[in-house]
Scaffold this active site. Structure first.
Site, PDB file in Angstrom:
ATOM      1  N   LYS A 168      -8.186   6.097 -19.094  1.00  0.00           N
ATOM      2  CA  LYS A 168      -8.391   6.270 -20.375  1.00  0.00           C
ATOM      3  C   LYS A 168      -7.218   6.289 -21.548  1.00  0.00           C
ATOM      4  O   LYS A 168      -6.859   5.057 -21.829  1.00  0.00           O
ATOM      5  CB  LYS A 168      -8.968   7.922 -20.485  1.00  0.00           C
ATOM      6  CG  LYS A 168     -10.055   8.264 -19.386  1.00  0.00           C
ATOM      7  CD  LYS A 168     -11.225   7.255 -19.671  1.00  0.00           C
ATOM      8  CE  LYS A 168     -12.375   7.861 -18.904  1.00  0.00           C
ATOM      9  NZ  LYS A 168     -12.128   7.748 -17.184  1.00  0.00           N
ATOM     10  N   ARG A 211       0.721  -1.294  -0.035  1.00  0.00           N
ATOM     11  CA  ARG A 211       0.055  -0.045   0.039  1.00  0.00           C
ATOM     12  C   ARG A 211       0.972   1.348  -0.049  1.00  0.00           C
ATOM     13  O   ARG A 211       0.506   2.106  -0.614  1.00  0.00           O
ATOM     14  CB  ARG A 211      -0.743  -0.097   1.175  1.00  0.00           C
ATOM     15  CG  ARG A 211      -1.671   1.305   1.429  1.00  0.00           C
ATOM     16  CD  ARG A 211      -2.941   1.021   2.404  1.00  0.00           C
ATOM     17  NE  ARG A 211      -2.612   0.393   3.595  1.00  0.00           N
ATOM     18  CZ  ARG A 211      -2.042   1.029   4.585  1.00  0.00           C
ATOM     19  NH1 ARG A 211      -1.687   2.366   4.544  1.00  0.00           N
ATOM     20  NH2 ARG A 211      -1.679   0.442   5.625  1.00  0.00           N
ATOM     21  N   TYR A 219     -16.152  16.484 -15.880  1.00  0.00           N
ATOM     22  CA  TYR A 219     -16.386  14.993 -15.780  1.00  0.00           C
ATOM     23  C   TYR A 219     -17.310  14.925 -14.480  1.00  0.00           C
ATOM     24  O   TYR A 219     -17.056  15.376 -13.436  1.00  0.00           O
ATOM     25  CB  TYR A 219     -15.054  14.098 -15.520  1.00  0.00           C
ATOM     26  CG  TYR A 219     -15.323  12.873 -15.074  1.00  0.00           C
ATOM     27  CD1 TYR A 219     -16.441  12.064 -15.861  1.00  0.00           C
ATOM     28  CD2 TYR A 219     -14.837  12.350 -14.000  1.00  0.00           C
ATOM     29  CE1 TYR A 219     -16.468  10.723 -15.518  1.00  0.00           C
ATOM     30  CE2 TYR A 219     -15.117  11.176 -13.688  1.00  0.00           C
ATOM     31  CZ  TYR A 219     -15.936  10.194 -14.388  1.00  0.00           C
ATOM     32  OH  TYR A 219     -16.152   8.841 -14.000  1.00  0.00           O
ATOM     33  N   ASP A 244      -6.985  18.752 -14.840  1.00  0.00           N
ATOM     34  CA  ASP A 244      -7.199  17.535 -15.403  1.00  0.00           C
ATOM     35  C   ASP A 244      -6.827  17.423 -16.978  1.00  0.00           C
ATOM     36  O   ASP A 244      -7.386  18.063 -17.741  1.00  0.00           O
ATOM     37  CB  ASP A 244      -8.705  17.347 -15.456  1.00  0.00           C
ATOM     38  CG  ASP A 244      -9.342  15.730 -15.674  1.00  0.00           C
ATOM     39  OD1 ASP A 244      -8.624  15.316 -16.243  1.00  0.00           O
ATOM     40  OD2 ASP A 244     -10.138  15.504 -15.144  1.00  0.00           O
TER      41      ASP A 244
END
Length: 367
Positions: free
Chosen positions: A191, A43, A95, A166
């Site tokens: 994406k 992690r 978005y 973004d």
């Protein structure tokens, strides 16, 4: 190293004594104390994630990067790192997943003003004494609005605020917001980084390792929304072809946009590569290419737009974008009743199929 070389070599961290050409996947969740890499628990750090973060940081010209399990997790980490009571200025066209994160998860923690970020005066009017974050998405989703990153960076610096961008639609192939004045860059690596519609991920890149970045790293480590070693491996693998895929996406998108611009059944086309686009000059000043997303409005309303989608063969009616296959969807139907997206707008993620086939398909579907 140039972009293409960085993409191939920077994300390939070879530590195996057998010197494989491709970095192996390290699946172990825990590591022996005192190891050379200083790793303790996956992690907090993993060889595949470190390699992925290094290549993304290099491509975005940043000092460091943090990989997350999704684009929403990455964007949300920025909001979490802000001091409670902060005011955020965000796009009115963005978005919807991150929009929902702002209004559903942080109500009562932060204040948000949604404005047209392509209108500099509107942005100036929205600034408050407690404004701490300017959130930019350019090109925007799904109307492909263009925000002048340089101009917003001046406002952010004067306010002592953070400018986060973004960059999912443009990718570092076509735009480097950190070089234009942004402090943090965000990606949905699901994406174009992934590029094949089969990996979920997100990433943040910082211009410098400052106190705010330390908070983001804390959110990543303590919150634990990190990608698996396997996802990191496949993302690093896909990034090796990013430059060439993006050139194809952009080339095909412009061809489709020009076709749609002249079609009698199309009301309006949104693509920053078109000279008719409202902010084409700003886009050209900060982008070296205009991306692979085209939106257009069908004459006849939502019902006619749905009919067009139902007649297509090579464009799948599906959410998301950035894969090698072409996707299309009536965006307002996905975003819900509060959306500002026109009901007859179709967003197209233009794939890498031959453009002759795509044009023929669109032409017969429009009728």
């Amino acid at each position: 190293m140039k972009f293409e070389t960085l993409a191939i070599h920077k994300g390939n961290l070879i530590t195996d004594k057998n010197r494989p050409v491709v970095q192996p996947i390290t699946l172990s969740t825990t590591f022996e104390h005192g190891n050379e890499g200083g790793m303790l628990y996956t992690r907090a750090g993993n060889p595949n994630r470190i390699a992925l973060e290094e290549v993304i940081a290099a491509l975005e010209k940043g000092e460091d990067a943090a990989a997350f399990s999704s684009g929403n997790a990455a964007g949300t980490a920025v909001y979490q790192a802000l001091e409670p009571g902060s005011h955020i200025i965000a796009p009115d066209d963005m978005y919807h997943g991150l929009h929902n994160s702002m209004v559903q998860l942080f109500t009562g923690i932060h204040e948000v003003s949604f404005v047209d970020m392509s209108d500099l005066e509107a942005v100036k009017s929205a600034i408050r004494p407690n404004t701490r974050l300017f959130w930019v998405e350019t090109p925007s989703n799904p109307l492909l609005k263009i925000t002048d990153i340089r101009a917003i960076s001046v406002l952010a610096k004067n306010q002592g605020a953070i400018l986060a961008c973004d960059n999912t639609f443009a990718t570092p192939v076509f735009q480097n917001p950190l070089l234009l004045g942004a402090d943090v860059v965000m990606h949905s690596s699901t994406k174009y980084f992934g590029g094949h519609s089969d990996i979920l991920g997100g990433a943040l890149v910082t211009k410098e390792k400052n106190d705010f970045w330390t908070k983001i790293r804390t959110v990543q480590r303590v919150g634990g929304a990190v990608p698996s070693p396997t996802d990191c491996y496949w993302l690093a693998r896909s990034i090796r072809t990013l430059a060439y895929r993006m050139k194809g996406h952009a080339e095909h998108a412009l061809i489709l946009a020009e076709f749609l611009l002249n079609h009698p059944k199309v009301e309006q086309v949104f693509y920053p590569g078109l000279k008719s686009h409202k902010n084409h000059e700003i886009a050209a000043s900060q982008m070296s290419g205009f991306g692979g997303i085209v939106s257009f409005m069908v004459k006849g309303g939502a019902e006619e737009a749905d009919r067009v989608v139902s007649r297509l063969h090579f464009f799948m009616n599906a959410t998301s974008l950035g894969g090698v296959e072409s996707l299309i969807e009536r965006r307002a139907a996905v975003e819900g009743p509060d959306t500002l997206t026109p009901p007859n707008l179709l967003r197209v993620s233009v794939g890498l199929e031959h453009t002759d086939d795509l044009l023929e398909d669109l032409n017969q579907a429009l009728g």
